[in-house]
Every structure is written in C-alpha cells, then in structure tokens.
Motif scaffolding. Structure first.
Motif, mmCIF file in Angstrom:
data_model
loop_
_atom_site.group_PDB
_atom_site.id
_atom_site.type_symbol
_atom_site.label_atom_id
_atom_site.label_comp_id
_atom_site.label_asym_id
_atom_site.label_seq_id
_atom_site.Cartn_x
_atom_site.Cartn_y
_atom_site.Cartn_z
ATOM 1 N N LEU A 94 0.822 -1.212 0.000
ATOM 2 C CA LEU A 94 0.000 0.000 0.000
ATOM 3 C C LEU A 94 0.857 1.263 0.000
ATOM 4 N N PRO B 35 -5.051 4.462 -4.418
ATOM 5 C CA PRO B 35 -5.819 3.395 -3.768
ATOM 6 C C PRO B 35 -5.714 2.092 -4.547
ATOM 7 N N GLU C 241 -10.780 2.251 4.159
ATOM 8 C CA GLU C 241 -11.531 1.686 3.042
ATOM 9 C C GLU C 241 -12.345 2.808 2.421
ATOM 10 N N LEU C 242 -12.110 3.058 1.156
ATOM 11 C CA LEU C 242 -12.756 4.162 0.461
ATOM 12 C C LEU C 242 -14.146 3.763 -0.025
ATOM 13 N N ARG D 216 -11.981 -0.708 -2.245
ATOM 14 C CA ARG D 216 -10.716 0.005 -2.457
ATOM 15 C C ARG D 216 -10.133 0.428 -1.109
ATOM 16 N N TYR D 217 -8.800 0.335 -1.031
ATOM 17 C CA TYR D 217 -8.118 0.616 0.225
ATOM 18 C C TYR D 217 -6.968 1.594 -0.010
ATOM 19 N N GLU D 218 -6.689 2.391 1.024
ATOM 20 C CA GLU D 218 -5.594 3.353 0.928
ATOM 21 C C GLU D 218 -4.891 3.461 2.284
#
Length: 386
Positions: A28, A34, A66-67, A82-84
């Motif tokens: 990440l 993301p 988590e977006l 989606r993750y960031e």
C-alpha cells in the motif's frame, strides 16, 4: 519482503502474521493510489481471505482506510472494495550532519515531506553536542510537521565518512573524534525510536533512484566532486558500502587527484559554506559570459572530474553517473564538457546526468532508508487471527 503462506521452517503463526502484515503495508505504501482487494492480493502475493483479515485489522488500528465504492462504467455487479494507506499515521525522521550545520526532515510513510528544521552546529568536533543538536532539530521538524512524538516511528541519519552496515563511523577524513561513534545508538538515546545511519553520498544515490533522475538505472554512482568529495554507489539497486563502509570514500585515496582543485573557486560548488558556494556560482556565471580566466578554471575542474570518472568507468562501470552535492547548479556548463572529455577518453558509454534533488538528496535518501526497513515492529500492529 516475501509473503509467507503458513508457519513453516520453524516460524510460528505470530511471525507469519507479522511478515504478511508488513507485506500488505509495504504494498500500500509504494502504490501510487488506492488499491482494490484484487490488485492488493496480486501484488502482495497473499490470498484474498488473508488480505481481507489483515486489512480489517489495519482499518481498526487506524492504518488503512476503506474508500467509498465507485461503480465502473460498463461493468455489472458490485463495485470493487478500495483501500488506501493512511500515510500520516506514522512519521519518519531524517537528519543530515555536515561539518557546519545539521538539518532535519519529517515525512510520512509515503515519503511526503511535512516538516523541516536547520541550524548551525555548535562544535562539529564534539560528537556529543552535535548529536544533541541533531535530536533538538528532529523535535523542531516534528513540531513544524504538526506531528506528535508518539507518531514518530523511525529515523535515519546521513553523515560524512566511512559508515559501516551497523551505522558505526569507521573513519572520517580530517578528524578522529567521530571514529567508533554508533550513530543509531546515540540518536536512539536522544529520540527514542529505532535509528539507522549511512554515508550522505550513499543516501544521495538511494534518493536519486527513488525520486530523482536514476529511476531507470540499477547500477549508479552519485558523485560529489570538488571542495567536498565522495561517491555513493548502487549495485543492482542496493547501496554498496564495501568493507567498513569504505566504498566511495575516495578522498582517502591519495593516488586519485581528488584534492588538487578543492580550493579553486569553481570547485566551491560543493562547499558546505554558503559564501564559498556563492563565489563559485559567480565564477560559472563569468564563464557563461565568456570570461577567459573563468573558462580556464572551469576547464581545469572538468579535467579533474573527468580523470576521476574515467577511473570509475573502468572499475565500478555503472550505467549512470549523477553529479550532485552542488554540481547540479552549474550542470549546463559542466555536463557537456565532461561528456565530451569522457568521449575523447574513450570511456564506456556511461550516461551522465545532474541530480534533480538539490541539497535535499541525502535527507530524502535517509527517509528512503527508514522506509526500506519497514516492518510491523516499526509501522504497524500484529494482526490477530490472520
């Protein structure tokens, strides 16, 4: 860092979870944006279920966001998760020590610079007071970044001399006062996070490949020549320190003419003294205007640089040499002349470029050094049940 699928080779489940969590965090961290769960699973090399468990725990711990799901045009079904990484969740410190001053930088785990501080040293010959000054500057940079001490996770220091793999100063030209100083240990006593250390030109090379003009090369020499001299060497993308960190410390090699121009005004581009650097820039400006005396000084400097780089081209044989440490401020004058001189000398066809990082190179490299040691002990929690 390679992911682990199960507790093998005597490694228990806790250690497996730690390594796999580090893999997810690193993946990440280096991503440009993301990532979907599928992308993350592919790049991290872990199963979708393992990624889900790790991400859930990282979200709960505040490390990952988590977006909102965004529908993709023309695609049926639910939008991908989606993750960031929350890069601001952890901070890194970088310190650079010269003979005259110390500077500090605080960055997030994506390498984004958030705070800075700089001050003259009280007494470079006194390692204790110098390291006290460095620690004070880290705190000032942290304040400038708006960060709290509990968010600072690790740091790295860039300094002169031969520095070994453990961060111990083995040799320093012009003084023995620093020999044997364990830089990570000493800074760790003053700012209580894990510390790492390396030579400033090594870190300049590391920074250049990360954020500079060397991203497309694996074998690189980052060269500071003139009033100050040193080489940072990357082989297959990794810093080559050699025995006791001596690689690149050519200032100590009396058979190489590194000191023959150190007191010439044009060579003061690499001086730590601002007044001398200003004089050097004036001489190069005169050379641009066609001043015969200034051009003669430049030609002598170019001859010196070419002599050193020719030796490098037949020994280290990098694919790229980067001029830094101040030389970049006269790149328009130096680069074409050195390139032509190396062509005449029939050296291997090595590319020659100037750094784009300026005097921040060693600090940026120190941030990268800390990031390269990214591990859950520094950057994240263990993940129960992963």
């Amino acid at each position: 860092m390679t992911p682990l699928k199960s507790a093998t080779n005597g490694m228990n489940q806790s250690a497996v979870r730690r390594v796999n969590t580090s893999v997810v965090l690193r993946t990440l961290a280096v991503s440009a944006g993301p990532m979907t769960l599928t992308e993350l699973a592919e790049r991290a090399g872990l199963s979708r279920r393992t990624n889900e468990l790790i991400l859930d725990s990282l979200i709960e711990a505040g490390w990952v966001t988590e977006l909102d799901r965004v529908p993709t045009s023309g695609c049926a079904g639910r939008p991908a998760r989606r993750y960031e990484l929350r890069a601001e969740h952890a901070l890194l410190a970088a310190v650079r020590i010269t003979t005259l001053d110390v500077s500090a930088m605080v960055a997030d785990v994506r390498g984004r610079v958030l705070g800075r501080a700089q001050r003259p040293l009280r007494a470079y010959q006194d390692p204790r007071s110098t390291l006290d000054d460095a620690a004070a500057l880290v705190r000032e940079a942290l304040d400038d970044a708006g960060g709290s001490p509990d968010r600072l996770r690790a740091g790295a220091v860039a300094a002169g001399g031969a520095i070994d793999d453990e961060g111990v100063v083995r040799r320093l030209v012009h003084t023995t006062r620093w020999e044997g100083v364990r830089l990570p240990e000493e800074l760790g006593r003053r700012v209580r996070v894990p510390w790492f250390a390396d030579n400033d030109t090594n870190l300049g090379a590391l920074a250049e490949r990360w954020r500079g003009v060397a991203a497309d090369h694996d074998n690189v020499v980052w060269a500071v020549l003139g009033n100050r001299t040193g080489l940072g060497i990357l082989i297959r993308g990794a810093v080559h320190r050699g025995l006791d960190g001596a690689a690149g410390e050519i200032i100590e090699a009396h058979s190489i003419p590194v000191g023959s121009v150190e007191n010439h005004p044009v060579a003061w581009l690499t001086s730590p003294e601002a007044d001398r650097r200003r004089i050097a820039l004036e001489r190069f400006e005169a050379a641009r205007a066609g001043d015969a005396e200034a051009l003669a000084e430049v030609d002598e400097f170019v001859e010196n640089i070419t002599s050193i780089l020719t030796t490098l081209s037949w020994t280290v044989a990098p694919s790229l040499i980067v001029l830094g440490g101040g030389l970049e401020e006269a790149a328009d004058v130096l680069l074409p002349r050195v390139r032509e001189a190396m062509r005449v000398a029939r050296t291997p066809a090595i590319e020659l470029r100037a750094t784009c990082l300026g005097r921040d190179a060693a600090l940026i490299g120190a941030v990268k050094m800390a990031l390269d040691r990214m591990d859950t002990e520094l950057f994240g929690p263990l993940v129960p049940g992963a």
